[in-house]
Design a protein around this motif. Structure first.
Motif, PDB file in Angstrom:
ATOM      1  N   SER A  83       1.008  -1.107   0.136  1.00 34.94           N
ATOM      2  CA  SER A  83       0.362   0.342  -0.122  1.00 34.94           C
ATOM      3  C   SER A  83       0.776   1.414  -0.300  1.00 34.94           C
ATOM      4  CB  SER A  83      -0.668  -0.428   1.082  1.00 34.94           C
ATOM      5  OG  SER A  83      -0.042  -0.562   2.504  1.00 34.94           O
ATOM      6  N   GLY A  84       2.220   1.294  -0.284  1.00 37.48           N
ATOM      7  CA  GLY A  84       2.364   2.294  -0.081  1.00 37.48           C
ATOM      8  C   GLY A  84       3.201   3.166  -1.385  1.00 37.48           C
ATOM      9  N   ASP A  85       3.693   4.405  -0.973  1.00 43.36           N
ATOM     10  CA  ASP A  85       3.824   5.300  -2.266  1.00 43.36           C
ATOM     11  C   ASP A  85       5.173   4.749  -3.106  1.00 43.36           C
ATOM     12  OD1 ASP A  85       1.298   7.274  -1.611  1.00 43.36           O
ATOM     13  OD2 ASP A  85       3.091   7.581   0.025  1.00 43.36           O
ATOM     14  N   LEU A  86       6.015   4.190  -1.729  1.00 34.61           N
ATOM     15  CA  LEU A  86       7.511   3.818  -2.459  1.00 34.61           C
ATOM     16  C   LEU A  86       7.464   2.015  -1.963  1.00 34.61           C
ATOM     17  CD1 LEU A  86      10.014   5.994  -1.643  1.00 34.61           C
ATOM     18  CD2 LEU A  86       9.131   5.905  -3.185  1.00 34.61           C
ATOM     19  N   ILE A  87       7.652   0.668  -3.504  1.00 39.14           N
ATOM     20  CA  ILE A  87       7.379  -0.332  -2.477  1.00 39.14           C
ATOM     21  C   ILE A  87       9.659  -0.825  -3.072  1.00 39.14           C
ATOM     22  CG2 ILE A  87       6.719  -2.405  -2.993  1.00 39.14           C
ATOM     23  CD1 ILE A  87       4.640   0.376  -4.492  1.00 39.14           C
ATOM     24  N   CYS A  88       9.825  -1.226  -1.494  1.00 37.68           N
ATOM     25  CA  CYS A  88      10.725  -2.369  -2.061  1.00 37.68           C
ATOM     26  C   CYS A  88      11.055  -3.883  -1.294  1.00 37.68           C
ATOM     27  CB  CYS A  88      11.189  -1.709  -0.448  1.00 37.68           C
ATOM     28  SG  CYS A  88      13.548  -2.860  -0.119  1.00 37.68           S
ATOM     29  N   VAL A  89      11.771  -4.707  -2.619  1.00 32.64           N
ATOM     30  CA  VAL A  89      12.139  -5.747  -2.265  1.00 32.64           C
ATOM     31  C   VAL A  89      12.923  -6.134  -1.389  1.00 32.64           C
ATOM     32  CG1 VAL A  89      12.145  -8.290  -3.572  1.00 32.64           C
ATOM     33  CG2 VAL A  89      10.567  -6.311  -4.502  1.00 32.64           C
ATOM     34  N   MET A  90      13.023  -7.043  -0.528  1.00 29.80           N
ATOM     35  CA  MET A  90      13.668  -7.452  -0.238  1.00 29.80           C
ATOM     36  C   MET A  90      14.382  -9.087   0.552  1.00 29.80           C
ATOM     37  SD  MET A  90      15.048  -4.075   2.627  1.00 29.80           S
ATOM     38  CE  MET A  90      16.608  -5.148   3.043  1.00 29.80           C
ATOM     39  N   ASP A  91      15.107  -9.375   0.780  1.00 23.83           N
ATOM     40  CA  ASP A  91      15.375 -10.655   1.354  1.00 23.83           C
ATOM     41  C   ASP A  91      15.906 -10.772   2.778  1.00 23.83           C
ATOM     42  OD1 ASP A  91      15.568 -12.025  -1.545  1.00 23.83           O
ATOM     43  OD2 ASP A  91      17.561 -12.507  -1.591  1.00 23.83           O
ATOM     44  N   VAL A  92      14.762 -11.778   2.957  1.00 23.47           N
ATOM     45  CA  VAL A  92      14.675 -12.124   4.876  1.00 23.47           C
ATOM     46  C   VAL A  92      16.484 -11.960   5.234  1.00 23.47           C
ATOM     47  CG1 VAL A  92      14.268 -14.080   5.021  1.00 23.47           C
ATOM     48  CG2 VAL A  92      12.933 -12.574   6.659  1.00 23.47           C
ATOM     49  N   ASP A  93      17.099 -12.703   4.386  1.00 24.51           N
ATOM     50  CA  ASP A  93      18.595 -12.901   4.824  1.00 24.51           C
ATOM     51  C   ASP A  93      19.576 -12.173   5.533  1.00 24.51           C
ATOM     52  OD1 ASP A  93      19.267 -13.292   2.784  1.00 24.51           O
ATOM     53  OD2 ASP A  93      19.370 -15.074   1.891  1.00 24.51           O
ATOM     54  N   LEU A  94      19.050 -10.946   5.013  1.00 20.22           N
ATOM     55  CA  LEU A  94      19.664  -9.917   5.239  1.00 20.22           C
ATOM     56  C   LEU A  94      21.032  -9.824   4.678  1.00 20.22           C
ATOM     57  CD1 LEU A  94      20.175  -9.313   9.119  1.00 20.22           C
ATOM     58  CD2 LEU A  94      18.749  -8.438   7.649  1.00 20.22           C
ATOM     59  N   GLN A  95      21.494 -10.607   3.379  1.00 12.79           N
ATOM     60  CA  GLN A  95      22.305 -10.496   2.454  1.00 12.79           C
ATOM     61  C   GLN A  95      21.986  -9.535   1.673  1.00 12.79           C
ATOM     62  OE1 GLN A  95      21.928 -14.844   0.618  1.00 12.79           O
ATOM     63  NE2 GLN A  95      23.945 -14.417   0.869  1.00 12.79           N
ATOM     64  N   HIS A  96      20.760  -8.753   1.225  1.00 12.40           N
ATOM     65  CA  HIS A  96      20.258  -7.308   0.681  1.00 12.40           C
ATOM     66  C   HIS A  96      20.561  -6.266   2.048  1.00 12.40           C
ATOM     67  CE1 HIS A  96      17.401  -9.367  -2.406  1.00 12.40           C
ATOM     68  NE2 HIS A  96      19.359  -9.177  -2.438  1.00 12.40           N
ATOM     69  N   PRO A  97      21.704  -5.905   2.371  1.00 15.43           N
ATOM     70  CA  PRO A  97      22.283  -4.518   3.464  1.00 15.43           C
ATOM     71  C   PRO A  97      20.783  -3.926   4.248  1.00 15.43           C
ATOM     72  CG  PRO A  97      23.264  -4.667   1.335  1.00 15.43           C
ATOM     73  CD  PRO A  97      22.703  -5.980   1.144  1.00 15.43           C
ATOM     74  N   PRO A  98      20.323  -4.231   4.503  1.00 13.14           N
ATOM     75  CA  PRO A  98      19.228  -2.460   5.043  1.00 13.14           C
ATOM     76  C   PRO A  98      19.795  -1.261   5.050  1.00 13.14           C
ATOM     77  CG  PRO A  98      19.018  -5.005   6.951  1.00 13.14           C
ATOM     78  CD  PRO A  98      19.959  -5.083   5.919  1.00 13.14           C
ATOM     79  N   SER A  99      21.323  -1.496   5.589  1.00 13.83           N
ATOM     80  CA  SER A  99      22.049  -0.126   5.543  1.00 13.83           C
ATOM     81  C   SER A  99      21.817   0.301   4.205  1.00 13.83           C
ATOM     82  CB  SER A  99      23.307  -0.036   5.580  1.00 13.83           C
ATOM     83  OG  SER A  99      23.874  -0.988   4.879  1.00 13.83           O
ATOM     84  N   LEU A 100      21.318  -0.166   2.999  1.00 15.74           N
ATOM     85  CA  LEU A 100      21.433   0.543   2.335  1.00 15.74           C
ATOM     86  C   LEU A 100      19.896   1.730   1.724  1.00 15.74           C
ATOM     87  CD1 LEU A 100      22.999  -1.977  -0.737  1.00 15.74           C
ATOM     88  CD2 LEU A 100      24.351  -0.098   0.358  1.00 15.74           C
ATOM     89  N   LEU A 101      19.025   1.183   2.107  1.00 16.70           N
ATOM     90  CA  LEU A 101      17.996   1.567   2.551  1.00 16.70           C
ATOM     91  C   LEU A 101      18.086   3.653   2.610  1.00 16.70           C
ATOM     92  CD1 LEU A 101      15.371  -0.939   4.137  1.00 16.70           C
ATOM     93  CD2 LEU A 101      15.786  -0.203   2.091  1.00 16.70           C
ATOM     94  N   PRO A 102      18.392   3.483   3.166  1.00 19.02           N
ATOM     95  CA  PRO A 102      18.140   5.458   3.322  1.00 19.02           C
ATOM     96  C   PRO A 102      19.099   6.008   2.624  1.00 19.02           C
ATOM     97  CG  PRO A 102      18.972   4.061   6.032  1.00 19.02           C
ATOM     98  CD  PRO A 102      19.161   3.070   4.399  1.00 19.02           C
ATOM     99  N   GLU A 103      19.882   5.162   1.437  1.00 22.10           N
ATOM    100  CA  GLU A 103      20.157   6.189   0.199  1.00 22.10           C
ATOM    101  C   GLU A 103      19.439   5.846  -0.929  1.00 22.10           C
ATOM    102  OE1 GLU A 103      24.389   5.878  -2.727  1.00 22.10           O
ATOM    103  OE2 GLU A 103      24.292   4.683  -0.861  1.00 22.10           O
TER     104      GLU A 103
END
Length: 309
Positions: A83-103
């Motif tokens: 339902s968001g204005d922005l949509i993100c797809v991520m893996d739950v195993d943290l191989q997709h680093p959340p630290s990149l999200l703000p950028e």
């Protein structure tokens, strides 16, 4: 504040879902977000863990499938119900680093980009043979599909709502999200990152599973394999005709009788193999067409805490 929907496919990830949530909470303290866990028919306690998190966090949503439909179906379900204005797809195993999200959020919000996606620039920690075949896949895929899929491209990305709407207009059953994300176009910014190993647990992707996934992606975006039999047949026919002329000339000039049992057998086996390969390629495309014509649902929801699903 813009709402970010984070779509997270999960299959037997009971150890990861809570760790993932804590990482997101720590990373997105100043953002408005929801996490949409998609339980893809897990056989462990993944759904139980997700429910516990949803009970104590109002911004945690979940959809649980009736069985395992695959990651591609889970991504589609998440995009469809975000339902968001922005949509993100991520893996739950943290191989997709959340630290990149703000950028990523900043780039897609303030710059002229519709998509900000992450791509791996290294494969440290992976077997060399897996890295080799991954590199080979991107080269082959781009060559035969006339697409320019970035090597190391991942499903990890933040997209504007119009991009997601465009993807949802393609409700095909046989899905290859990396290709679909690229095919719809839109301005995309790539953010490089080093490969990160799983925090806990083991991957559910086997080597042969990845090979099969690669074949599915190629079949989904090109019909070139169907033409290969034509090229092979033409080439072999020309060679066979030339060889026939050579045999006739040898017989007329030198009275050399036709010989070569081994040559004949090799030729028969070669032609038989090519024919079977061609039939197999044709069968693969017929299989996909057959499945699509059934028009079965991409996923079936068993339970969810989303009211209007």
């Amino acid at each position: 504040m813009v709402l970010l929907s984070i779509v997270v496919p999960c299959f037997n990830e009971e150890e990861s879902v809570e760790i993932f949530l804590k990482e997101i909470q720590e990373t997105l303290k100043e953002h408005d977000y929801e996490i949409l866990y998609i339980n893809d028919g897990s056989s462990d306690n993944t759904l139980k863990k997700i429910k516990e998190l949803a009970d104590s966090n109002s911004n945690v949503k979940y959809i649980s499938f009736s069985r395992n439909f695959g990651k591609e179906s889970a991504i589609y379900a998440g995009l469809k119900n975000a339902s968001g204005d922005l949509i993100c797809v991520m893996d739950v195993d943290l191989q997709h680093p959340p630290s990149l999200l703000p950028e990523m959020i900043e780039s897609v919000s303030s710059e002229d980009y519709d998509v900000v996606a992450a791509r791996r620039v290294s494969r440290k920690g992976e077997p060399k043979i897996k890295s080799f075949f991954s590199h080979l896949f991107y080269k082959v895929f781009n060559r035969i599909t006339n697409m320019d899929l970035a090597e190391g491209a991942t499903d990890y990305r933040v997209m504007r709502k119009p991009v997601v709407d465009a993807i949802l207009k393609m409700p095909e059953y046989n899905r290859f999200s990396k290709g679909l994300f690229h095919w719809v176009g839109f301005n995309t910014k790539w953010i490089p990152y080093e490969n990160i190993e799983r925090t806990v647990g083991e991957t559910t992707w086997s080597f042969w599973g990845l090979v099969k996934y690669s074949i599915e992606g190629i079949v989904a975006f090109t019909t070139l394999p169907l033409s290969i039999s034509i090229y092979l047949g033409t080439f072999i026919s020309i060679v066979a005709f030339i060889y026939m002329i050579v045999i006739i000339i040898r017989y007329l000039l030198y009275s050399d009788p036709v010989q070569g049992f081994a040559t004949i057998m090799c030729s028969i086996l070669l032609l038989g193999g090519i024919q079977l390969l061609s039939v197999g390629v044709l069968g693969k495309y017929l299989e996909k067409t057959y499945i699509e014509t059934k028009n079965r649902p991409i996923f079936i929801v068993k339970e969810s805490n989303i009211d209007d699903i």
